[in-house]
Scaffold this motif. Structure first.
Motif, PDB file in Angstrom:
ATOM      1  N   UNK A 157     -39.250  13.108 -49.654  1.00 39.60           N
ATOM      2  CA  UNK A 157     -38.366  11.941 -49.824  1.00 39.60           C
ATOM      3  C   UNK A 157     -37.791  11.500 -48.494  1.00 39.60           C
ATOM      4  N   UNK A 158     -37.376  12.455 -47.637  1.00 36.90           N
ATOM      5  CA  UNK A 158     -36.767  12.100 -46.364  1.00 36.90           C
ATOM      6  C   UNK A 158     -37.753  11.360 -45.471  1.00 36.90           C
ATOM      7  N   UNK A 160     -40.459   9.750 -46.398  1.00 37.37           N
ATOM      8  CA  UNK A 160     -40.816   8.476 -47.027  1.00 37.37           C
ATOM      9  C   UNK A 160     -39.737   7.415 -46.775  1.00 37.37           C
ATOM     10  N   UNK A 161     -38.479   7.796 -46.917  1.00 38.59           N
ATOM     11  CA  UNK A 161     -37.394   6.836 -46.688  1.00 38.59           C
ATOM     12  C   UNK A 161     -37.294   6.457 -45.212  1.00 38.59           C
ATOM     13  N   UNK A 162     -37.485   7.427 -44.334  1.00 37.93           N
ATOM     14  CA  UNK A 162     -37.436   7.142 -42.914  1.00 37.93           C
ATOM     15  C   UNK A 162     -38.562   6.195 -42.497  1.00 37.93           C
ATOM     16  N   UNK A 163     -39.750   6.394 -43.085  1.00 36.68           N
ATOM     17  CA  UNK A 163     -40.882   5.508 -42.778  1.00 36.68           C
ATOM     18  C   UNK A 163     -40.598   4.084 -43.249  1.00 36.68           C
ATOM     19  N   UNK A 164     -39.965   3.957 -44.422  1.00 44.62           N
ATOM     20  CA  UNK A 164     -39.614   2.632 -44.925  1.00 44.62           C
ATOM     21  C   UNK A 164     -38.643   1.939 -43.977  1.00 44.62           C
ATOM     22  N   UNK A 165     -37.686   2.693 -43.416  1.00 40.38           N
ATOM     23  CA  UNK A 165     -36.747   2.104 -42.453  1.00 40.38           C
ATOM     24  C   UNK A 165     -37.466   1.688 -41.168  1.00 40.38           C
ATOM     25  N   UNK A 166     -38.469   2.460 -40.765  1.00 46.55           N
ATOM     26  CA  UNK A 166     -39.209   2.124 -39.540  1.00 46.55           C
ATOM     27  C   UNK A 166     -40.098   0.897 -39.746  1.00 46.55           C
ATOM     28  N   UNK A 167     -40.567   0.687 -40.961  1.00 45.21           N
ATOM     29  CA  UNK A 167     -41.440  -0.465 -41.240  1.00 45.21           C
ATOM     30  C   UNK A 167     -40.642  -1.760 -41.267  1.00 45.21           C
ATOM     31  N   UNK A 168     -39.363  -1.687 -41.601  1.00 49.41           N
ATOM     32  CA  UNK A 168     -38.537  -2.883 -41.804  1.00 49.41           C
ATOM     33  C   UNK A 168     -38.526  -3.803 -40.573  1.00 49.41           C
ATOM     34  N   UNK A 169     -38.326  -3.310 -39.334  1.00 56.97           N
ATOM     35  CA  UNK A 169     -38.369  -4.226 -38.169  1.00 56.97           C
ATOM     36  C   UNK A 169     -39.751  -4.857 -37.970  1.00 56.97           C
ATOM     37  N   UNK A 170     -40.807  -4.088 -38.201  1.00 58.04           N
ATOM     38  CA  UNK A 170     -42.162  -4.634 -38.068  1.00 58.04           C
ATOM     39  C   UNK A 170     -42.383  -5.752 -39.077  1.00 58.04           C
ATOM     40  N   UNK A 171     -41.945  -5.530 -40.304  1.00 50.95           N
ATOM     41  CA  UNK A 171     -42.100  -6.541 -41.341  1.00 50.95           C
ATOM     42  C   UNK A 171     -41.247  -7.773 -41.034  1.00 50.95           C
ATOM     43  N   UNK A 172     -40.048  -7.565 -40.483  1.00 55.02           N
ATOM     44  CA  UNK A 172     -39.182  -8.700 -40.146  1.00 55.02           C
ATOM     45  C   UNK A 172     -39.824  -9.584 -39.090  1.00 55.02           C
ATOM     46  N   UNK A 173     -40.455  -8.964 -38.110  1.00 59.64           N
ATOM     47  CA  UNK A 173     -41.137  -9.753 -37.066  1.00 59.64           C
ATOM     48  C   UNK A 173     -42.295 -10.550 -37.638  1.00 59.64           C
ATOM     49  N   UNK A 188     -41.196   3.309 -54.701  1.00 52.38           N
ATOM     50  CA  UNK A 188     -40.705   3.815 -55.978  1.00 52.38           C
ATOM     51  C   UNK A 188     -41.585   4.912 -56.575  1.00 52.38           C
ATOM     52  N   UNK A 189     -42.875   4.912 -56.266  1.00 56.85           N
ATOM     53  CA  UNK A 189     -43.757   5.930 -56.852  1.00 56.85           C
ATOM     54  C   UNK A 189     -45.033   6.015 -56.016  1.00 56.85           C
ATOM     55  N   UNK A 190     -45.624   7.213 -56.008  1.00 55.65           N
ATOM     56  CA  UNK A 190     -46.892   7.451 -55.310  1.00 55.65           C
ATOM     57  C   UNK A 190     -47.789   8.260 -56.250  1.00 55.65           C
ATOM     58  N   UNK A 191     -49.023   7.802 -56.418  1.00 56.70           N
ATOM     59  CA  UNK A 191     -49.970   8.512 -57.291  1.00 56.70           C
ATOM     60  C   UNK A 191     -51.268   8.754 -56.518  1.00 56.70           C
ATOM     61  N   UNK A 192     -51.832   9.962 -56.710  1.00 54.77           N
ATOM     62  CA  UNK A 192     -53.090  10.334 -56.091  1.00 54.77           C
ATOM     63  C   UNK A 192     -54.127  10.514 -57.188  1.00 54.77           C
ATOM     64  N   UNK A 193     -55.425  10.555 -56.807  1.00 53.74           N
ATOM     65  CA  UNK A 193     -56.457  10.857 -57.822  1.00 53.74           C
ATOM     66  C   UNK A 193     -56.169  12.189 -58.506  1.00 53.74           C
ATOM     67  N   UNK A 194     -56.538  12.334 -59.779  1.00 54.02           N
ATOM     68  CA  UNK A 194     -56.168  13.546 -60.538  1.00 54.02           C
ATOM     69  C   UNK A 194     -56.593  14.843 -59.861  1.00 54.02           C
ATOM     70  N   UNK A 195     -57.855  14.876 -59.334  1.00 53.62           N
ATOM     71  CA  UNK A 195     -58.321  16.132 -58.724  1.00 53.62           C
ATOM     72  C   UNK A 195     -57.511  16.462 -57.474  1.00 53.62           C
TER      73      UNK A 195
END
Length: 358
Positions: A157-158, A160-173, A188-195
């Motif tokens: 979680x830490x 993932x949240x930190x990465x979202x904060x780092x993406x925000x300036x890139x997205x703003x530009x 909000x959610x991450x899913x991988x293939x069942x295997x």
């Protein structure tokens, strides 16, 4: 009457004309809306965002464009809902992770029109297209930036949240070209293939078990420390209890000795006081009895002295005659020496032993 009707029609006409002119010369901007004014006959788009309220707008000469000032949503989700004007729904993002695995990510991005730049959207002919342009930009930036994460990063979680904060300036530009500003990125959610999900869970379980061993050791060490503390506490309790019992016993013994001393002193005082009281009582009683005996003796002495006189003897004779009880009397008139009880004087002479002096 005619003049009153004419005046009423004049006032009504002026009022109606005023309302019509006001409607033709003003434009209302609704709440949570940006108004952009455009000149129809030269001048183009006015470089100003008009807030809620009434503004000058001449019908036929001005044209108004309205933009939504509220927060906009771009959502990528497996559970899609119908899109609305400010809420766009898309399927989950398929991301190729850093270790070449695939992941389906549910993410929501919120954004708003940049304050003071709403008229630029109209100038750039983006009024109808900026929603789709923003959606495509968000999708491209997220695919590129989230690809730097590994499955383990997605799980944390830490990170993932930190990465979202780092993406925000890139997205703003990237979104600044459409005159909008991103507010938040929510993964909000991450899913991988069942295997791979099974492998990831096993890997996580292994890591958790690896972390569990030191944790168990720490727990054991703490239990030992706790056990030592408990034993020390028990020993301190026993020591303190023994000291308290000893102190209590000492205080109880001292109290008993003090009570015994007080009781003994009380008994001595009681016996001494009683003995002194009895002594004083007997002394006073003896003194009283002596005084009574002396008074009785004096009374008898004085009585005897008084009775030893002639008057006393007369008194005794009178008392004797008065108290004399005669059951029967024999009268002999032939013997003058026999006294009669009727003759009290002769009877007194007989009792006192001397004749009464006339």
């Amino acid at each position: 009457m005619k003049s009153s009707a004419k005046l009423f029609l004049t006032v009504f006409g002026v009022t109606l004309l005023t309302v019509a002119v006001a409607v033709m010369l003003t434009e209302k901007v609704p709440p949570a809306t940006i108004g952009v004014k455009q000149y129809m006959w030269g001048g183009g788009i006015v470089g100003q965002d008009h807030e809620m309220g009434y503004h000058l707008g001449i019908t036929g000469y001005h044209r108004w464009h309205f933009l939504d000032q509220r927060t906009h949503f771009v959502t990528f989700s497996r559970d899609r809902r119908p899109s609305s004007f400010n809420h766009q729904e898309q399927p989950s993002l398929e991301i190729r992770t850093r270790d070449n695995n695939t992941a389906a990510v549910d993410v929501t991005v919120t954004y708003r029109i940049t304050p003071g730049e709403g008229h630029k959207i109209v100038q750039g002919a983006l009024k109808e297209a900026y929603h789709d342009r923003v959606k495509s930009t968000v999708e491209g930036v997220l695919r590129e930036e989230l690809a730097h994460l590994s499955p383990e990063d997605f799980v944390s979680t830490e990170i993932r949240m930190q990465r979202a904060q780092n993406i925000l300036p890139v997205l703003a530009e990237a979104m600044s070209a459409f005159h909008v500003t991103p507010e938040t990125i929510l993964i909000r959610a991450v899913r991988f293939p069942p295997e791979y999900e099974d492998k990831l869970q096993k890997k996580q379980l292994t890591r958790q078990l690896a972390k569990l061993a030191p944790a168990k050791q720490a727990v054991e060490e703490q239990l030992q420390v706790t056990g030592t503390i408990e034993k020390q506490t028990e020993a301190m309790v026993k020591t303190n209890r023994a000291e308290w019992d000893k102190a209590l016993q000492t205080m109880s013994s001292n109290n008993e000795v003090a009570m015994a001393r007080v009781m003994a002193e009380a008994r001595v005082y009681d016996e001494t006081t009683r003995a002194e009281a009895d002594r004083d009582y007997l002394k006073l009683l003896a003194t009283g009895e002596l005084a009574m005996a002396k008074a009785e003796a004096l009374r008898n002495e004085l009585r005897n002295v008084a009775l030893d006189t002639r008057g006393g003897r007369i008194f005794l004779g009178i008392e004797a005659a008065r108290n004399l009880q005669i059951d029967s009397v024999t009268l002999n008139s032939n013997d003058p020496s026999v006294p009669t009880i009727i003759e009290l004087q002769k009877l007194v002479e007989i009792l006192i032993g001397e004749p009464e002096t006339p």
